[in-house]
Enzyme design. Structure first.
Site, short mmCIF file in Angstrom:
data_model
loop_
_atom_site.label_atom_id
_atom_site.label_comp_id
_atom_site.label_asym_id
_atom_site.label_seq_id
_atom_site.Cartn_x
_atom_site.Cartn_y
_atom_site.Cartn_z
N PRO A 13 -7.65 -5.04 8.79
CA PRO A 13 -8.42 -6.09 9.45
C PRO A 13 -9.92 -5.83 9.54
CG PRO A 13 -7.14 -4.86 11.05
CD PRO A 13 -6.67 -4.43 9.70
N ASN A 14 -10.65 -6.91 9.36
CA ASN A 14 -12.12 -6.97 9.50
C ASN A 14 -12.87 -6.37 8.31
OD1 ASN A 14 -12.10 -8.22 12.17
ND2 ASN A 14 -11.25 -6.27 12.85
N ARG A 35 -20.61 -6.69 8.90
CA ARG A 35 -20.38 -6.26 10.29
C ARG A 35 -20.87 -4.81 10.48
NH1 ARG A 35 -14.71 -3.54 12.11
NH2 ARG A 35 -14.20 -2.68 10.10
N TYR A 45 -20.92 0.88 8.93
CA TYR A 45 -20.12 0.70 7.71
C TYR A 45 -20.95 0.48 6.44
CZ TYR A 45 -16.40 0.23 11.16
OH TYR A 45 -15.52 0.47 12.19
N ASN A 84 -7.13 1.88 3.59
CA ASN A 84 -7.94 1.92 4.81
C ASN A 84 -7.27 0.93 5.76
OD1 ASN A 84 -9.69 1.77 6.90
ND2 ASN A 84 -11.54 1.56 5.64
N ALA A 143 -8.25 -0.91 11.97
CA ALA A 143 -7.76 -0.75 13.35
C ALA A 143 -6.26 -0.47 13.42
CB ALA A 143 -8.11 -2.00 14.17
N HIS A 162 -4.72 3.05 14.14
CA HIS A 162 -4.60 3.60 15.50
C HIS A 162 -3.46 2.97 16.30
CE1 HIS A 162 -8.48 4.84 14.11
NE2 HIS A 162 -8.98 3.63 14.21
N ASP A 190 5.68 3.17 8.90
CA ASP A 190 7.06 3.12 8.39
C ASP A 190 7.10 2.55 6.97
OD1 ASP A 190 8.10 4.23 10.67
OD2 ASP A 190 8.88 2.36 11.50
N GLU A 194 -5.56 8.12 2.60
CA GLU A 194 -6.11 7.30 3.69
C GLU A 194 -7.63 7.43 3.68
OE1 GLU A 194 -4.61 8.61 7.47
OE2 GLU A 194 -5.83 7.19 8.62
N HIS A 238 -11.27 6.27 5.62
CA HIS A 238 -12.06 5.62 6.67
C HIS A 238 -13.52 5.75 6.29
CE1 HIS A 238 -8.63 5.08 9.24
NE2 HIS A 238 -8.27 6.32 8.92
N ILE A 239 -14.22 4.66 6.33
CA ILE A 239 -15.64 4.65 5.95
C ILE A 239 -16.43 5.50 6.94
CG2 ILE A 239 -17.64 3.14 5.64
CD1 ILE A 239 -15.48 0.89 5.01
N SER A 240 -16.14 5.29 8.21
CA SER A 240 -16.83 6.06 9.25
C SER A 240 -16.03 7.32 9.57
CB SER A 240 -16.97 5.20 10.52
OG SER A 240 -15.69 4.88 11.04
N ARG A 283 -16.22 9.22 16.73
CA ARG A 283 -16.37 7.94 17.44
C ARG A 283 -15.51 7.95 18.72
NH1 ARG A 283 -15.87 3.11 13.27
NH2 ARG A 283 -16.71 2.02 15.11
N ARG A 324 -10.03 6.15 18.48
CA ARG A 324 -10.01 6.15 17.01
C ARG A 324 -9.61 7.52 16.44
NH1 ARG A 324 -12.69 1.28 15.64
NH2 ARG A 324 -14.22 0.72 17.22
C1 DQA Z 1 -12.31 2.21 9.92
C2 DQA Z 1 -12.33 2.90 11.28
C3 DQA Z 1 -11.44 2.16 12.27
O1 DQA Z 1 -11.45 2.82 13.53
C4 DQA Z 1 -11.93 0.75 12.46
O2 DQA Z 1 -11.06 0.03 13.32
C5 DQA Z 1 -12.16 0.02 11.19
C6 DQA Z 1 -12.67 0.74 10.03
C7 DQA Z 1 -13.30 2.86 8.94
O3 DQA Z 1 -13.20 2.55 7.75
O4 DQA Z 1 -14.18 3.64 9.33
O5 DQA Z 1 -12.02 -1.20 11.13
O6 DQA Z 1 -11.01 2.34 9.36
#
Ligand code: DQA
Length: 151
Positions: free
Chosen positions: A11-12, A19, A24, A80, A83, A86, A93, A104, A106-108, A113, A117
Site C-alpha cells: 500500500p501507498n 509522498r 522515500y 516491499n 505497511a 508490520h 502465510d 524483502e 524497504h526503501i527507508s 524509524r 516499524r
Molecule cells: C516501507 C516502510 C514501511 O514502514 C512503510 O509503511 C512503507 C514503506 C519502505 O519501503 O521503507 O509504506 O516499506
C-alpha cells in the site's frame, strides 16, 4: 528464455516519488520498474512489477507466483510489503506457501524509524532483507536474486 521474477509492492507505494520524498525519494514506481527490468536483462532475468493497496490482492499476487498446471509462476519474489510488513500474518502465510527465494525490500531504514516499524512479519520468511538503501534496494535485490537462483 529468461527467468521470471516478480516485484510486489504494498500500500501507498503507487505514490512513490510523490509522498514523503524526504523519506522515500523522488523516483516513481515506474522508474523502479524500468531500472530493475534493465538490470535484470543483463543478468538473464525478467522482472515484472506489481503494486496494490489491498491486502487480499497482495496475497493473491503471491499465490499467482506459485507454479501450477495453468501458470508458470515466478522463480523468485522481491517484495516491499510496505505497511503490511508490520501487520499481516496473511501476507507471511502466503509467502510461506511459495517455494522459491523471497527478498524483502524497504526503501527507508525501518529500524531507524518509529518502533512500530521495527518488526516485520515477512522477515521471518525472507531469504534476505534490504532496508535503508533507497529505491536502489530493489536493484540490489535483483542482483541478489540472480545469485540465489544460480546457486
Ligand atoms: C516501507 C516502510 C514501511 O514502514 C512503510 O509503511 C512503507 C514503506 C519502505 O519501503 O521503507 O509504506 O516499506
Amino acid at each position: 528464455m529468461s527467468v521470471r521474477i516478480v516485484i510486489l509492492n504494498g500500500p501507498n507505494l503507487n505514490l512513490l516519488g510523490l509522498r514523503q520524498p524526504d523519506i522515500y525519494g523522488h523516483d516513481t514506481l515506474e522508474d523502479v520498474a524500468r531500472k530493475c527490468s534493465d538490470l535484470a536483462q543483463t543478468l538473464g532475468l525478467e522482472t515484472e512489477l506489481f503494486q496494490t493497496n489491498h491486502e487480499g490482492e497482495l496475497v493473491e499476487m503471491i499465490h499467482a507466483a506459485r507454479a501450477s498446471a495453468e501458470n508458470e509462476g515466478a522463480a523468485g519474489i522481491i517484495i516491499n510489503p510496505a505497511a503490511f510488513s508490520h501487520t499481516s500474518v496473511a501476507v507471511l502465510d502466503a509467502l510461506m506457501a511459495f517455494d522459491g527465494p523471497v527478498l524483502e525490500v524497504h526503501i527507508s531504514n525501518i529500524h531507524k524509524r518509529e518502533a512500530f516499524r521495527h518488526h516485520s512479519y515477512v522477515s521471518s520468511r525472507a531469504d534476505g532483507v534490504i532496508a535503508g538503501c533507497g529505491v536502489q534496494g530493489y536493484e540490489l535485490a535483483v542482483q541478489r536474486m540472480a545469485t540465489l537462483l544460480k546457486a
